[in-house]
Design a protein around this motif. Structure first.
Motif, PDB file in Angstrom:
ATOM      1  N   GLU A   1       0.830  -1.207   0.000  1.00  0.00           N
ATOM      2  CA  GLU A   1       0.000   0.000   0.000  1.00  0.00           C
ATOM      3  C   GLU A   1       0.866   1.259   0.000  1.00  0.00           C
ATOM      4  OE1 GLU A   1      -2.332   2.220   3.455  1.00  0.00           O
ATOM      5  OE2 GLU A   1      -3.189   0.252   2.994  1.00  0.00           O
ATOM      6  N   ARG A   2       1.871   1.295   0.866  1.00  0.00           N
ATOM      7  CA  ARG A   2       2.737   2.473   0.953  1.00  0.00           C
ATOM      8  C   ARG A   2       3.644   2.627  -0.267  1.00  0.00           C
ATOM      9  NH1 ARG A   2       4.355   4.544   6.464  1.00  0.00           N
ATOM     10  NH2 ARG A   2       2.538   4.177   7.769  1.00  0.00           N
ATOM     11  N   ALA A   3       3.877   1.529  -0.976  1.00  0.00           N
ATOM     12  CA  ALA A   3       4.660   1.631  -2.214  1.00  0.00           C
ATOM     13  C   ALA A   3       3.922   2.496  -3.234  1.00  0.00           C
ATOM     14  CB  ALA A   3       4.930   0.244  -2.787  1.00  0.00           C
ATOM     15  N   PHE A   4       2.594   2.526  -3.161  1.00  0.00           N
ATOM     16  CA  PHE A   4       1.794   3.394  -4.033  1.00  0.00           C
ATOM     17  C   PHE A   4       1.588   4.774  -3.419  1.00  0.00           C
ATOM     18  CE2 PHE A   4       0.498  -0.731  -5.746  1.00  0.00           C
ATOM     19  CZ  PHE A   4       0.588  -0.484  -7.097  1.00  0.00           C
ATOM     20  N   THR A   5       1.218   4.812  -2.135  1.00  0.00           N
ATOM     21  CA  THR A   5       0.852   6.095  -1.531  1.00  0.00           C
ATOM     22  C   THR A   5       2.030   7.055  -1.429  1.00  0.00           C
ATOM     23  OG1 THR A   5       1.152   5.197   0.711  1.00  0.00           O
ATOM     24  CG2 THR A   5      -1.070   5.126  -0.223  1.00  0.00           C
ATOM     25  N   HIS A   6       3.256   6.543  -1.334  1.00  0.00           N
ATOM     26  CA  HIS A   6       4.399   7.453  -1.210  1.00  0.00           C
ATOM     27  C   HIS A   6       4.561   8.344  -2.445  1.00  0.00           C
ATOM     28  CE1 HIS A   6       6.877   5.012  -3.948  1.00  0.00           C
ATOM     29  NE2 HIS A   6       7.717   6.015  -3.941  1.00  0.00           N
ATOM     30  N   LEU A   7       4.024   7.896  -3.589  1.00  0.00           N
ATOM     31  CA  LEU A   7       4.136   8.673  -4.823  1.00  0.00           C
ATOM     32  C   LEU A   7       3.337   9.975  -4.778  1.00  0.00           C
ATOM     33  CD1 LEU A   7       3.744   5.753  -7.382  1.00  0.00           C
ATOM     34  CD2 LEU A   7       5.826   7.072  -6.946  1.00  0.00           C
ATOM     35  N   PHE A   8       2.380  10.062  -3.885  1.00  0.00           N
ATOM     36  CA  PHE A   8       1.469  11.201  -3.859  1.00  0.00           C
ATOM     37  C   PHE A   8       1.687  12.114  -2.656  1.00  0.00           C
ATOM     38  CE2 PHE A   8      -0.437   7.643  -6.093  1.00  0.00           C
ATOM     39  CZ  PHE A   8      -0.623   8.211  -7.345  1.00  0.00           C
ATOM     40  N   VAL A   9       2.727  11.848  -1.871  1.00  0.00           N
ATOM     41  CA  VAL A   9       3.057  12.685  -0.711  1.00  0.00           C
ATOM     42  C   VAL A   9       4.399  13.350  -0.992  1.00  0.00           C
ATOM     43  CG1 VAL A   9       3.514  12.694   1.769  1.00  0.00           C
ATOM     44  CG2 VAL A   9       1.870  11.072   0.825  1.00  0.00           C
ATOM     45  N   HIS A  10       4.471  14.653  -0.777  1.00  0.00           N
ATOM     46  CA  HIS A  10       5.706  15.391  -1.028  1.00  0.00           C
ATOM     47  C   HIS A  10       6.109  16.166   0.218  1.00  0.00           C
ATOM     48  CE1 HIS A  10       4.581  14.310  -5.084  1.00  0.00           C
ATOM     49  NE2 HIS A  10       5.813  14.600  -5.457  1.00  0.00           N
ATOM     50  N   GLY A  11       7.403  16.459   0.314  1.00  0.00           N
ATOM     51  CA  GLY A  11       7.939  17.119   1.500  1.00  0.00           C
ATOM     52  C   GLY A  11       7.489  18.558   1.655  1.00  0.00           C
ATOM     53  N   ASP A  12       7.395  19.267   0.550  1.00  0.00           N
ATOM     54  CA  ASP A  12       6.956  20.661   0.594  1.00  0.00           C
ATOM     55  C   ASP A  12       6.480  21.070  -0.802  1.00  0.00           C
ATOM     56  OD1 ASP A  12       9.294  21.115  -0.905  1.00  0.00           O
ATOM     57  OD2 ASP A  12      10.420  21.810   0.833  1.00  0.00           O
ATOM     58  N   VAL A  13       6.105  22.320  -0.938  1.00  0.00           N
ATOM     59  CA  VAL A  13       5.564  22.810  -2.205  1.00  0.00           C
ATOM     60  C   VAL A  13       6.613  22.732  -3.312  1.00  0.00           C
ATOM     61  CG1 VAL A  13       4.668  24.861  -3.381  1.00  0.00           C
ATOM     62  CG2 VAL A  13       3.859  24.284  -1.109  1.00  0.00           C
ATOM     63  N   PHE A  14       7.875  23.063  -2.998  1.00  0.00           N
ATOM     64  CA  PHE A  14       8.921  23.032  -4.026  1.00  0.00           C
ATOM     65  C   PHE A  14       9.164  21.607  -4.529  1.00  0.00           C
ATOM     66  CE2 PHE A  14      10.002  27.019  -1.830  1.00  0.00           C
ATOM     67  CZ  PHE A  14       9.898  27.867  -2.922  1.00  0.00           C
ATOM     68  N   HIS A  15       9.133  20.639  -3.626  1.00  0.00           N
ATOM     69  CA  HIS A  15       9.287  19.235  -4.014  1.00  0.00           C
ATOM     70  C   HIS A  15       8.188  18.859  -5.010  1.00  0.00           C
ATOM     71  CE1 HIS A  15       9.513  14.787  -2.507  1.00  0.00           C
ATOM     72  NE2 HIS A  15      10.110  14.936  -3.657  1.00  0.00           N
ATOM     73  N   LEU A  16       6.960  19.222  -4.697  1.00  0.00           N
ATOM     74  CA  LEU A  16       5.824  18.928  -5.571  1.00  0.00           C
ATOM     75  C   LEU A  16       5.947  19.676  -6.900  1.00  0.00           C
ATOM     76  CD1 LEU A  16       3.006  17.677  -6.044  1.00  0.00           C
ATOM     77  CD2 LEU A  16       2.052  19.700  -4.933  1.00  0.00           C
ATOM     78  N   VAL A  17       6.260  20.971  -6.845  1.00  0.00           N
ATOM     79  CA  VAL A  17       6.329  21.791  -8.059  1.00  0.00           C
ATOM     80  C   VAL A  17       7.412  21.278  -9.009  1.00  0.00           C
ATOM     81  CG1 VAL A  17       6.978  24.086  -8.919  1.00  0.00           C
ATOM     82  CG2 VAL A  17       5.304  23.868  -7.075  1.00  0.00           C
ATOM     83  N   PHE A  18       8.587  20.952  -8.487  1.00  0.00           N
ATOM     84  CA  PHE A  18       9.653  20.492  -9.379  1.00  0.00           C
ATOM     85  C   PHE A  18       9.354  19.118  -9.961  1.00  0.00           C
ATOM     86  CE2 PHE A  18      12.149  23.906  -7.438  1.00  0.00           C
ATOM     87  CZ  PHE A  18      12.630  24.490  -8.599  1.00  0.00           C
TER      88      PHE A  18
END
Length: 198
Positions: free
Chosen positions: A78-95
Motif C-alpha cells: 500500500e505504501r509503495a503506491f501512496t508514497h508517490l502522492f506525498v511530497h515534502g513541501d511545495v517546491f518538491h511537488l512543483v519540481f
C-alpha cells in the motif's frame, strides 16, 4: 549496560562504522565496558532509554510522510503506491510536476493514457523497491514521485533523444537561453541526482 531497541542499535552501529579507526575502536571499547547490570540505577536508565526511543520512533510516524511514505525497514504494498502522492513541501511537488509536465505529454501522446499511467506507476514502484533494497534498515519514510518522473524522463530519452530542451542559464548577471537535445540534458540531470544522492 543498557539494551537498545534494534532500530536504535542498527543506527548506532552504522554511526560507529563511519568513524575513523581510532575513534571507532575507542567507542567500541567504551560501549563494551563491563558496567554493573541489574542495579536500580541501571533499571531507571533503561526505562528512560526505552521511553525516549519509543517517542523517537513515534515522531517518525507523525504527519502525512509518516503515515503514507514508504518506510524501508517496514515496507508494505500500500505504501509503495501512496508514497508517490506525498511530497515534502511545495517546491518538491512543483519540481516533480514541472519535469513531469516537460516530458510526460511526449510519451503519453505516443503510448496513450492507459499505458502511460501504468508505466508511471511501474517506474515509481521499481524505484521505490530499489531504494528499499539499498537501504533496508532505514526508518525514515520515502516520499515523492521523483522515481516515477525519472522513469518518464528515461523513456523520453529513449523515445525522443533529439527533442530540443530550452533552458535559461544564469551566468553572472546575464541570463542566456540555451537549446540542447534531450540526449545531452537528461544524462547531466541524472549525474546531478547521483552526486546529490552521494
Amino acid at each position: 549496560e543498557l539494551t537498545a531497541h534494534p532500530l536504535l542499535q542498527r543506527w548506532l552501529d552504522g554511526a560507529i562504522e563511519q568513524q575513523e579507526p581510532e575513534v571507532r575502536d575507542a567507542l567500541r571499547a567504551r560501549l563494551e565496558d563491563d558496567a554493573e547490570k541489574g542495579t536500580p540505577l541501571q533499571e531507571v536508565r533503561q526505562a528512560q532509554l526505552d521511553a525516549l526511543t519509543a517517542a523517537w520512533i513515534a515522531s517518525l510516524r507523525e504527519g502525512p510522510a509518516g503515515r503514507y511514505g514508504l518506510i524501508p525497514n517496514e515496507p508494505t504494498t500500500e505504501r509503495a503506491f501512496t508514497h508517490l502522492f506525498v511530497h515534502g513541501d511545495v517546491f518538491h511537488l512543483v519540481f516533480n510536476m514541472l519535469f513531469l509536465y516537460l516530458s510526460g505529454p511526449l510519451i503519453e501522446d505516443v503510448w496513450g493514457r492507459p499505458f502511460f499511467a501504468l508505466f508511471y506507476l511501474a517506474a515509481g514502484l521499481v524505484s521505490a523497491w530499489l531504494f528499499v533494497l539499498q537501504y533496508p534498515d532505514l526508518a525514515i519514510p520515502l516520499i515523492g514521485a521523483s522515481g516515477a518522473v525519472a522513469g518518464v524522463l528515461g523513456a523520453m530519452l529513449v523515445r525522443h533523444p533529439q527533442v530540443r530542451i530550452r533552458l535559461l542559464w544564469l551566468w553572472g548577471f546575464a541570463v542566456r537561453r540555451v537549446s540542447t537535445p534531450a540526449w545531452v540534458v537528461l544524462p547531466v540531470w541524472v549525474g546531478g541526482e547521483l552526486l546529490w544522492a552521494n
